[in-house]
Scaffold this motif. Sequence first.
Motif, PDB file in Angstrom:
ATOM      1  N   UNK A   1      -1.472   5.038  -5.381  1.00 21.80           N
ATOM      2  CA  UNK A   1      -1.747   5.721  -6.382  1.00 21.80           C
ATOM      3  C   UNK A   1      -3.206   5.926  -6.503  1.00 21.80           C
ATOM      4  N   UNK A   2      -4.041   4.926  -6.325  1.00 21.96           N
ATOM      5  CA  UNK A   2      -5.615   5.075  -6.482  1.00 21.96           C
ATOM      6  C   UNK A   2      -6.210   5.862  -5.528  1.00 21.96           C
ATOM      7  N   UNK A   3      -5.660   5.933  -4.480  1.00 21.14           N
ATOM      8  CA  UNK A   3      -6.354   6.692  -3.206  1.00 21.14           C
ATOM      9  C   UNK A   3      -6.070   8.281  -3.620  1.00 21.14           C
ATOM     10  N   UNK A   4      -4.847   8.488  -4.232  1.00 18.92           N
ATOM     11  CA  UNK A   4      -4.621   9.867  -4.613  1.00 18.92           C
ATOM     12  C   UNK A   4      -4.948  10.302  -6.011  1.00 18.92           C
ATOM     13  N   UNK A   5      -5.780   9.688  -6.792  1.00 18.44           N
ATOM     14  CA  UNK A   5      -6.333   9.831  -8.030  1.00 18.44           C
ATOM     15  C   UNK A   5      -5.578   9.746  -9.302  1.00 18.44           C
ATOM     16  N   UNK A   6      -4.517   8.620  -9.033  1.00 14.18           N
ATOM     17  CA  UNK A   6      -3.608   8.428 -10.220  1.00 14.18           C
ATOM     18  C   UNK A   6      -4.074   6.954 -10.753  1.00 14.18           C
ATOM     19  N   UNK A   7      -4.708   6.991 -11.965  1.00 18.36           N
ATOM     20  CA  UNK A   7      -5.065   5.707 -12.490  1.00 18.36           C
ATOM     21  C   UNK A   7      -4.337   4.659 -13.072  1.00 18.36           C
ATOM     22  N   UNK A   8      -4.130   3.369 -12.556  1.00 15.59           N
ATOM     23  CA  UNK A   8      -3.345   2.436 -12.945  1.00 15.59           C
ATOM     24  C   UNK A   8      -4.171   1.083 -13.664  1.00 15.59           C
ATOM     25  N   UNK A   9      -3.830   0.983 -14.894  1.00 13.86           N
ATOM     26  CA  UNK A   9      -4.475  -0.079 -15.758  1.00 13.86           C
ATOM     27  C   UNK A   9      -4.513  -1.504 -14.684  1.00 13.86           C
ATOM     28  N   UNK A  10      -5.894  -1.935 -14.251  1.00 12.82           N
ATOM     29  CA  UNK A  10      -5.879  -3.288 -13.502  1.00 12.82           C
ATOM     30  C   UNK A  10      -4.763  -4.167 -13.856  1.00 12.82           C
ATOM     31  N   UNK A  11      -4.905  -4.272 -15.084  1.00 13.95           N
ATOM     32  CA  UNK A  11      -3.914  -5.801 -15.616  1.00 13.95           C
ATOM     33  C   UNK A  11      -2.406  -5.514 -15.354  1.00 13.95           C
ATOM     34  N   UNK A  12      -2.171  -4.188 -14.884  1.00 12.36           N
ATOM     35  CA  UNK A  12      -0.746  -4.036 -14.416  1.00 12.36           C
ATOM     36  C   UNK A  12      -0.651  -3.888 -12.850  1.00 12.36           C
ATOM     37  N   UNK A  13      -1.716  -4.449 -12.098  1.00 12.53           N
ATOM     38  CA  UNK A  13      -1.258  -4.601 -10.769  1.00 12.53           C
ATOM     39  C   UNK A  13      -1.231  -6.011 -10.465  1.00 12.53           C
ATOM     40  N   UNK A  14      -0.372  -6.362  -9.661  1.00  7.12           N
ATOM     41  CA  UNK A  14      -0.116  -7.800  -9.225  1.00  7.12           C
ATOM     42  C   UNK A  14      -1.253  -8.304  -8.530  1.00  7.12           C
TER      43      UNK A  14
ATOM     44  N   UNK B   1       2.483  -3.563 -10.905  1.00  2.10           N
ATOM     45  CA  UNK B   1       2.646  -2.658  -9.868  1.00  2.10           C
ATOM     46  C   UNK B   1       2.240  -3.596  -8.651  1.00  2.10           C
ATOM     47  N   UNK B   2       3.116  -3.133  -7.291  1.00  3.60           N
ATOM     48  CA  UNK B   2       2.754  -3.987  -6.011  1.00  3.60           C
ATOM     49  C   UNK B   2       1.480  -3.502  -5.534  1.00  3.60           C
ATOM     50  N   UNK B   3       0.509  -4.404  -5.206  1.00  4.49           N
ATOM     51  CA  UNK B   3      -0.642  -3.804  -4.671  1.00  4.49           C
ATOM     52  C   UNK B   3      -0.548  -2.734  -3.692  1.00  4.49           C
ATOM     53  N   UNK B   4       0.497  -2.537  -2.916  1.00  4.43           N
ATOM     54  CA  UNK B   4       0.920  -1.470  -1.784  1.00  4.43           C
ATOM     55  C   UNK B   4       0.704  -0.367  -2.370  1.00  4.43           C
TER      56      UNK B   4
ATOM     57  N   UNK C   1       8.438 -12.179  -9.534  1.00  5.87           N
ATOM     58  CA  UNK C   1       8.227 -11.870  -8.005  1.00  5.87           C
ATOM     59  C   UNK C   1       8.952 -10.416  -8.052  1.00  5.87           C
ATOM     60  N   UNK C   2       8.845  -9.713  -9.349  1.00  4.69           N
ATOM     61  CA  UNK C   2       9.519  -8.327  -9.151  1.00  4.69           C
ATOM     62  C   UNK C   2       8.178  -7.301  -9.514  1.00  4.69           C
ATOM     63  N   UNK C   3       7.978  -6.479  -8.522  1.00  5.41           N
ATOM     64  CA  UNK C   3       6.721  -5.453  -8.657  1.00  5.41           C
ATOM     65  C   UNK C   3       7.279  -3.896  -8.779  1.00  5.41           C
ATOM     66  N   UNK C   4       6.660  -3.118  -9.627  1.00  7.26           N
ATOM     67  CA  UNK C   4       7.091  -1.729  -9.534  1.00  7.26           C
ATOM     68  C   UNK C   4       6.594  -1.157  -8.337  1.00  7.26           C
ATOM     69  N   UNK C   5       7.236   0.141  -7.916  1.00 12.33           N
ATOM     70  CA  UNK C   5       6.909   0.807  -6.888  1.00 12.33           C
ATOM     71  C   UNK C   5       6.526   2.281  -7.154  1.00 12.33           C
ATOM     72  N   UNK C   6       7.799   2.972  -7.651  1.00 12.52           N
ATOM     73  CA  UNK C   6       7.443   4.517  -7.971  1.00 12.52           C
ATOM     74  C   UNK C   6       8.454   4.703  -9.173  1.00 12.52           C
ATOM     75  N   UNK C   7       8.091   5.940  -9.915  1.00 11.26           N
ATOM     76  CA  UNK C   7       9.138   6.178 -11.003  1.00 11.26           C
ATOM     77  C   UNK C   7      10.349   6.809 -10.213  1.00 11.26           C
TER      78      UNK C   7
ATOM     79  N   UNK D   1      11.931  -0.934  -7.684  1.00 10.25           N
ATOM     80  CA  UNK D   1      11.136  -2.170  -7.552  1.00 10.25           C
ATOM     81  C   UNK D   1      11.091  -2.878  -6.139  1.00 10.25           C
ATOM     82  N   UNK D   2      10.267  -3.836  -5.907  1.00  8.75           N
ATOM     83  CA  UNK D   2      10.155  -4.491  -4.634  1.00  8.75           C
ATOM     84  C   UNK D   2       9.535  -6.043  -4.836  1.00  8.75           C
ATOM     85  N   UNK D   3      10.041  -6.780  -3.807  1.00  9.24           N
ATOM     86  CA  UNK D   3       9.635  -8.011  -4.177  1.00  9.24           C
ATOM     87  C   UNK D   3       7.958  -8.129  -4.021  1.00  9.24           C
ATOM     88  N   UNK D   4       7.269  -8.411  -5.018  1.00  7.18           N
ATOM     89  CA  UNK D   4       5.918  -8.835  -4.975  1.00  7.18           C
ATOM     90  C   UNK D   4       5.250  -9.333  -3.878  1.00  7.18           C
TER      91      UNK D   4
END
Length: 339
Positions: free
Chosen positions: A326-339, A318-321, A125-131, A271-274
């Motif tokens: 990131x996706x709206x602003x052109x930064x790709x994230x591997x779909x497998x890394x999205x909760x 990554x938290x879906x939010x 239940x731990x999701x990433x937000x930003x570096x 990090x944020x609660x997922x």
Amino acid sequence: MSATKHTSKAATTLTTRRLALASGVMLGGLMMATAAQADRSEWPESFTVGTASQGGTYFVYGSGWANLIADELGLSGGGEITGGPTQNLALVHSGDIAFGLTTMGPAADAVNGKSPLAPGLKMDNVCAMFPMYETPFSIAALSSSGITSIDEIPDGATIGFGPAGSTSDTYFPQILEELGVNFERRNGGWNDLGGQLQDGLVDVIAFAAGIPIPAVSQLEVQTDVNIIEFTEEEQAKAAEAFPVAPFTIPASTYSTLDEDANAVSMWNFAIAGCDLPEDLVYEATKITMENNDKMMSVHRSAATTIPENVDKNQVLPFHPGAARWYEENGYEIDPSLIK
């Protein structure tokens, strides 16, 4: 029909259309406002950010970030003193706090069920937000000690590693053991250990914190300090054995340094609660990623709190939010890394 009547009828029609348009705009605005209110209806009224001990960068960074988000979103929020990254992961996972700060080493342990605080429990239940920034592993001693390198640390020296369970306490003892240092271990908050160093109760402090480390900056004001760097061979040996990479501490970081100093480092992420509302995490990520100047006013280490470094996390989902921003602003994230 007279021109006057025609004009009057046209004016009436135009007025009717304007009223209808205005009513539509008002209704649309009302609907948008209602939707916005509905989006926030599941948001918490307040939030807490898990940081670390006072005197460390986490406390300054986390408390400042909490204040920024609270002000921008109209919520009540603040930083909380904790044992650092390992405990923050556990507190976010359990839902005791909404947000926290962590490093990638403890994060990898947590998701694999190897956290020293909960062996066998996979913290999902731990999701990433930003570096955030890289955490350099650096060492300080009083100049009067005569210690100027790692191999000069005397056998059996008392070394302060920060709060128990922190990134520093988890990895730095292992790194120094790998480098052949024999020592007595001491834990405590960074400010407390800085005082103990001045009083001769510890010989060395081994920090893992964003730079400049407040406790080191304070020591420089009060006494003469040596910043002890890694040799290139020591950097390579540490990087081979642990999830760290070579790092350079710029000379401008501390008044003590005359030139850049070699160290090793590990990346940090917020990090944020997922299970937190997607819109809340989206807005918090948006504020952070689009206001680096404000983040820099919180702490200089936020120079790397930028979306280009989102790829430094390959451990936590990554938290879906956050992923949406990131996706709206052109930064790709591997779909497998999205909760």
